[in-house]
Design a protein around this motif. Structure first.
Motif, PDB file in Angstrom:
ATOM      1  N   GLN A  75      -8.822  -9.508 -15.051  1.00 53.30           N
ATOM      2  CA  GLN A  75     -10.227  -9.992 -14.891  1.00 53.30           C
ATOM      3  C   GLN A  75     -10.966  -9.298 -13.560  1.00 53.30           C
ATOM      4  OE1 GLN A  75     -10.179 -14.076 -14.272  1.00 53.30           O
ATOM      5  NE2 GLN A  75      -9.753 -14.709 -16.482  1.00 53.30           N
ATOM      6  N   MET A  76      -9.891  -8.924 -12.675  1.00 50.35           N
ATOM      7  CA  MET A  76     -10.552  -8.059 -11.576  1.00 50.35           C
ATOM      8  C   MET A  76     -10.935  -6.488 -12.041  1.00 50.35           C
ATOM      9  SD  MET A  76      -8.981  -9.547  -8.102  1.00 50.35           S
ATOM     10  CE  MET A  76      -7.245  -9.641  -8.437  1.00 50.35           C
ATOM     11  N   GLY A  77     -10.270  -6.225 -13.032  1.00 45.67           N
ATOM     12  CA  GLY A  77     -10.687  -4.970 -13.421  1.00 45.67           C
ATOM     13  C   GLY A  77      -9.316  -4.022 -13.408  1.00 45.67           C
ATOM     14  N   VAL A  78      -8.206  -4.444 -12.877  1.00 44.28           N
ATOM     15  CA  VAL A  78      -7.149  -3.624 -12.605  1.00 44.28           C
ATOM     16  C   VAL A  78      -6.144  -3.654 -13.766  1.00 44.28           C
ATOM     17  CG1 VAL A  78      -5.030  -3.389 -11.171  1.00 44.28           C
ATOM     18  CG2 VAL A  78      -7.327  -4.444 -10.092  1.00 44.28           C
ATOM     19  N   LYS A  79      -5.989  -2.176 -14.204  1.00 43.66           N
ATOM     20  CA  LYS A  79      -4.858  -1.989 -14.992  1.00 43.66           C
ATOM     21  C   LYS A  79      -3.361  -2.387 -14.429  1.00 43.66           C
ATOM     22  CE  LYS A  79      -7.790   1.481 -17.327  1.00 43.66           C
ATOM     23  NZ  LYS A  79      -7.996   2.950 -17.820  1.00 43.66           N
ATOM     24  N   ILE A  80      -2.910  -3.155 -15.367  1.00 43.04           N
ATOM     25  CA  ILE A  80      -1.683  -3.442 -15.111  1.00 43.04           C
ATOM     26  C   ILE A  80      -0.573  -2.212 -14.834  1.00 43.04           C
ATOM     27  CG2 ILE A  80       0.589  -4.695 -15.667  1.00 43.04           C
ATOM     28  CD1 ILE A  80      -2.070  -6.474 -14.861  1.00 43.04           C
ATOM     29  N   LYS A  81      -0.724  -1.257 -15.750  1.00 42.28           N
ATOM     30  CA  LYS A  81      -0.207   0.012 -15.414  1.00 42.28           C
ATOM     31  C   LYS A  81      -0.208   0.832 -14.238  1.00 42.28           C
ATOM     32  CE  LYS A  81      -3.014   3.278 -17.905  1.00 42.28           C
ATOM     33  NZ  LYS A  81      -3.185   4.277 -18.887  1.00 42.28           N
ATOM     34  N   ASN A  82      -1.205   0.471 -13.547  1.00 38.12           N
ATOM     35  CA  ASN A  82      -1.613   1.018 -12.429  1.00 38.12           C
ATOM     36  C   ASN A  82      -1.338   0.271 -11.065  1.00 38.12           C
ATOM     37  OD1 ASN A  82      -2.723   3.314 -13.775  1.00 38.12           O
ATOM     38  ND2 ASN A  82      -4.787   2.417 -13.567  1.00 38.12           N
ATOM     39  N   LEU A  83      -1.054  -1.198 -11.170  1.00 40.77           N
ATOM     40  CA  LEU A  83      -0.559  -1.994 -10.285  1.00 40.77           C
ATOM     41  C   LEU A  83       0.750  -1.672  -9.436  1.00 40.77           C
ATOM     42  CD1 LEU A  83      -1.844  -4.814  -9.430  1.00 40.77           C
ATOM     43  CD2 LEU A  83       0.045  -5.979 -10.706  1.00 40.77           C
ATOM     44  N   LYS A  84       0.433  -1.658  -8.157  1.00 40.63           N
ATOM     45  CA  LYS A  84       1.809  -1.305  -7.254  1.00 40.63           C
ATOM     46  C   LYS A  84       2.240  -2.452  -6.517  1.00 40.63           C
ATOM     47  CE  LYS A  84       1.319   3.056  -8.077  1.00 40.63           C
ATOM     48  NZ  LYS A  84       2.174   3.956  -8.789  1.00 40.63           N
ATOM     49  N   ALA A  85       1.310  -3.300  -5.997  1.00 41.81           N
ATOM     50  CA  ALA A  85       1.835  -4.657  -5.334  1.00 41.81           C
ATOM     51  C   ALA A  85       0.466  -5.700  -5.754  1.00 41.81           C
ATOM     52  CB  ALA A  85       1.926  -4.462  -4.065  1.00 41.81           C
ATOM     53  N   ALA A  86       0.926  -6.872  -5.756  1.00 39.44           N
ATOM     54  CA  ALA A  86       0.114  -7.997  -5.724  1.00 39.44           C
ATOM     55  C   ALA A  86       0.421  -9.314  -4.696  1.00 39.44           C
ATOM     56  CB  ALA A  86       0.246  -8.859  -7.099  1.00 39.44           C
ATOM     57  N   ALA A  87      -0.674  -9.651  -4.084  1.00 37.26           N
ATOM     58  CA  ALA A  87      -0.367 -10.745  -3.222  1.00 37.26           C
ATOM     59  C   ALA A  87      -1.430 -11.764  -3.483  1.00 37.26           C
ATOM     60  CB  ALA A  87      -0.666 -10.112  -1.698  1.00 37.26           C
ATOM     61  N   LYS A  88      -0.711 -12.974  -3.010  1.00 37.21           N
ATOM     62  CA  LYS A  88      -1.247 -14.082  -3.062  1.00 37.21           C
ATOM     63  C   LYS A  88      -1.186 -15.204  -1.675  1.00 37.21           C
ATOM     64  CE  LYS A  88       0.117 -17.046  -6.346  1.00 37.21           C
ATOM     65  NZ  LYS A  88       0.375 -17.825  -7.585  1.00 37.21           N
ATOM     66  N   HIS A  89      -2.338 -15.675  -1.310  1.00 37.68           N
ATOM     67  CA  HIS A  89      -2.234 -16.477  -0.027  1.00 37.68           C
ATOM     68  C   HIS A  89      -2.929 -17.695  -0.303  1.00 37.68           C
ATOM     69  CE1 HIS A  89      -1.232 -12.791   1.499  1.00 37.68           C
ATOM     70  NE2 HIS A  89      -2.514 -12.215   1.429  1.00 37.68           N
TER      71      HIS A  89
END
Length: 199
Positions: A84-98
């Motif tokens: 939904q944020m417009g990030v392509k999963i194939k380009n995803l390097k890391a994900a953080a959640k706080h």
């Protein structure tokens, strides 16, 4: 005799290729084993918290390393938000959640004020509390408090690697940590995770 030599050379080449393929497979299995050990360690370890100074809290958690398939299986809700944020999963390097929690004591003075409504002055009670970490203002009207609260906060995040068994140039990664600080004493970091996506 030439056929025997040729067969011997071909057998030697075939054996060498088989050993090379098996070695590559062993290296891949060892990397996967190490990744699972680090993930298990990260999931079982506690989140460490400490106070840096009177206003800054720090939190340290270990990092997970997941593949895209594992992210889709175990963190599908997070991937939906990332898409939904417009990030392509194939380009995803890391994900953080706080996950943050705000706990602030409010001690505000109540004063008489005048508000203009349709060119008619109306006497109301007003509330105000201004500190560097919390701003509260509002009016009390008909047994209701109407106002605004503002808590400015800056989160700083550092990702760092913990090594084991240093010997000259050889070192093994034991864990990847992330350390997060909050500069507002009223804002507490309740949960944090950092996931490195491995392709």
């Amino acid at each position: 005799m030439n056929k025997i030599k040729l067969l011997g050379v071909l057998a030697f080449i075939g054996l060498g290729m088989a050993v090379w393929v098996q070695q590559r497979h062993i290296v891949s299995i060892k990397k996967e084993r190490d990744r699972y050990q680090m993930n298990s360690n990260a999931l079982l370890s506690e989140m460490k918290e400490w106070r840096i100074d009177s206003t800054t809290m720090a939190t340290d958690v270990k990092t997970l390393r997941l593949t895209v398939d594992e992210m889709e299986r175990y963190r599908a809700e997070d991937l939906v938000k990332i898409k939904q944020m417009g990030v392509k999963i194939k380009n995803l390097k890391a994900a953080a959640k706080h996950q943050l929690e705000v706990n602030a004591d409010i001690k505000a003075s109540v004063r008489d004020s005048i508000v203009i409504r349709d060119t008619v002055p109306v006497i109301v009670k007003s509330v105000s509390m201004i500190t560097p970490y919390l701003q509260l203002s509002g009016i009390i009207e008909k047994d209701s408090l109407i106002g605004k609260i503002h808590l400015p906060v800056t989160l700083r995040q550092a990702v760092w690697i913990e090594y084991k068994r240093r010997w000259l140039f050889w070192k093994k990664v034991v864990a990847i940590h992330q350390t997060i600080t909050s500069d507002n004493p009223h804002v507490e970091i309740k949960y944090s995770e950092y996931i490195i996506i491995q392709k």
